[in-house]
Scaffold this active site. Structure first.
Site, short mmCIF file in Angstrom:
data_model
loop_
_atom_site.label_atom_id
_atom_site.label_comp_id
_atom_site.label_asym_id
_atom_site.label_seq_id
_atom_site.Cartn_x
_atom_site.Cartn_y
_atom_site.Cartn_z
N HIS A 66 36.91 34.74 31.03
CA HIS A 66 37.14 35.60 29.87
C HIS A 66 35.81 35.99 29.21
CE1 HIS A 66 41.29 33.49 29.49
NE2 HIS A 66 41.47 34.65 30.08
N LYS A 93 55.14 33.19 27.33
CA LYS A 93 54.80 31.84 27.81
C LYS A 93 54.59 30.96 26.58
CE LYS A 93 51.65 34.59 30.58
NZ LYS A 93 50.25 35.00 30.68
N ARG A 116 40.91 39.56 38.99
CA ARG A 116 40.37 38.46 39.80
C ARG A 116 40.61 38.68 41.28
NH1 ARG A 116 43.21 34.26 36.00
NH2 ARG A 116 44.42 36.15 35.87
N SER A 175 43.37 30.32 32.97
CA SER A 175 43.81 29.44 31.88
C SER A 175 44.82 28.43 32.42
CB SER A 175 44.45 30.27 30.76
OG SER A 175 43.48 31.10 30.17
P1 ADP Z 1 47.31 37.44 30.18
O1 ADP Z 1 46.81 38.56 29.35
O2 ADP Z 1 48.01 37.92 31.41
O3 ADP Z 1 48.07 36.39 29.41
P2 ADP Z 1 44.82 35.97 30.20
O4 ADP Z 1 44.85 35.76 28.76
O5 ADP Z 1 44.64 34.74 31.05
O6 ADP Z 1 46.06 36.71 30.80
O7 ADP Z 1 43.65 36.96 30.59
C1 ADP Z 1 43.32 38.12 29.88
C2 ADP Z 1 42.55 39.05 30.78
O8 ADP Z 1 41.40 38.39 31.32
C3 ADP Z 1 43.33 39.58 31.99
O9 ADP Z 1 42.92 40.91 32.21
C4 ADP Z 1 42.87 38.72 33.12
O10 ADP Z 1 42.98 39.38 34.37
C5 ADP Z 1 41.42 38.49 32.74
N1 ADP Z 1 40.89 37.26 33.32
C6 ADP Z 1 41.39 36.01 33.21
N2 ADP Z 1 40.63 35.12 33.89
C7 ADP Z 1 39.63 35.84 34.48
C8 ADP Z 1 38.55 35.51 35.36
N3 ADP Z 1 38.34 34.27 35.78
N4 ADP Z 1 37.73 36.51 35.75
C9 ADP Z 1 37.97 37.78 35.34
N5 ADP Z 1 38.98 38.16 34.54
C10 ADP Z 1 39.80 37.21 34.12
#
Ligand code: ADP
Length: 167
Positions: A17, A41, A90, A128
């Site tokens: 992130h 979730k 990713r 996460s």
């Molecule tokens: P969501 O919005 O689906 O609940 P997250 O909060 O985990 O997902 O992630 C927010 C954004 O960050 C999404 O666009 C996700 O693809 C991106 N993201 C999460 N982990 C990574 C990572 N390791 N590398 C690049 N982008 C990531």
């Protein structure tokens, strides 16, 4: 002024992130990290805790702001005069969902664009969900989340233990 929004659950914030936030911030005048409050979730961390992690973890980025939000992303964009959404990719597994989301959002708000940043290979395996699993089993997440976030997680856990001990 070009305003972008980087939305997500960030439960908890990871190095992946942080990487997307740093690179996203370099593309716009102001980047607002939108922390989703009403995620379907059940989160491990409250929205206040997640906002705190992101504020601490992005303190070095002067054009980044962190705000909680609930409801439709397009309404959050309009509220902040933002027309750009930043999302991270990713692997191909992310793609189908992200494509659907981007198309639905643009349908609701044609003035906006979604910008996808591909992950740095070193962070591509970090999610996460993996971090929560490691935390759940008492493992170390020091290679997965920013140092400041580790400090916040440790503090939250100390407080939880304190209250469950009746202190
Ligand atoms: P969501 O919005 O689906 O609940 P997250 O909060 O985990 O997902 O992630 C927010 C954004 O960050 C999404 O666009 C996700 O693809 C991106 N993201 C999460 N982990 C990574 C990572 N390791 N590398 C690049 N982008 C990531």
């Amino acid at each position: 002024m070009r305003v972008g929004v980087y939305p997500g659950s960030f439960d908890p914030m990871t190095l992946g992130h942080l990487d997307i936030a740093e690179r996203g911030a370099s593309l716009v005048d102001k980047l607002i990290i939108g922390v989703l409050e009403n995620s379907s979730k059940k989160p491990m961390f409250t929205v206040e805790e997640r906002v705190r992690m992101l504020r601490e973890g992005t303190k070095h980025l002067p054009n980044v702001e962190v705000c909680p939000f609930s409801g439709l992303l397009v309404e959050f964009l309009k509220e902040h005069n933002a027309t750009i959404v930043v999302r991270g990719l990713r692997a191909v597994t992310d793609f189908e969902y992200e494509l659907q989301l981007a198309q639905a959002n643009r349908n609701l708000y044609p003035a906006m664009e979604t910008v996808f940043l591909t992950t740095n290979a070193q962070y591509s395996f970090i999610s996460s969900t993996v971090v929560k699993d490691i935390l759940h089993h008492g493992g170390s997440v020091e290679h997965f989340v920013p140092q400041k976030v580790i400090e916040i997680i440790n503090q939250i856990r100390r407080n939880q233990h304190g209250s469950s001990d009746g202190n």
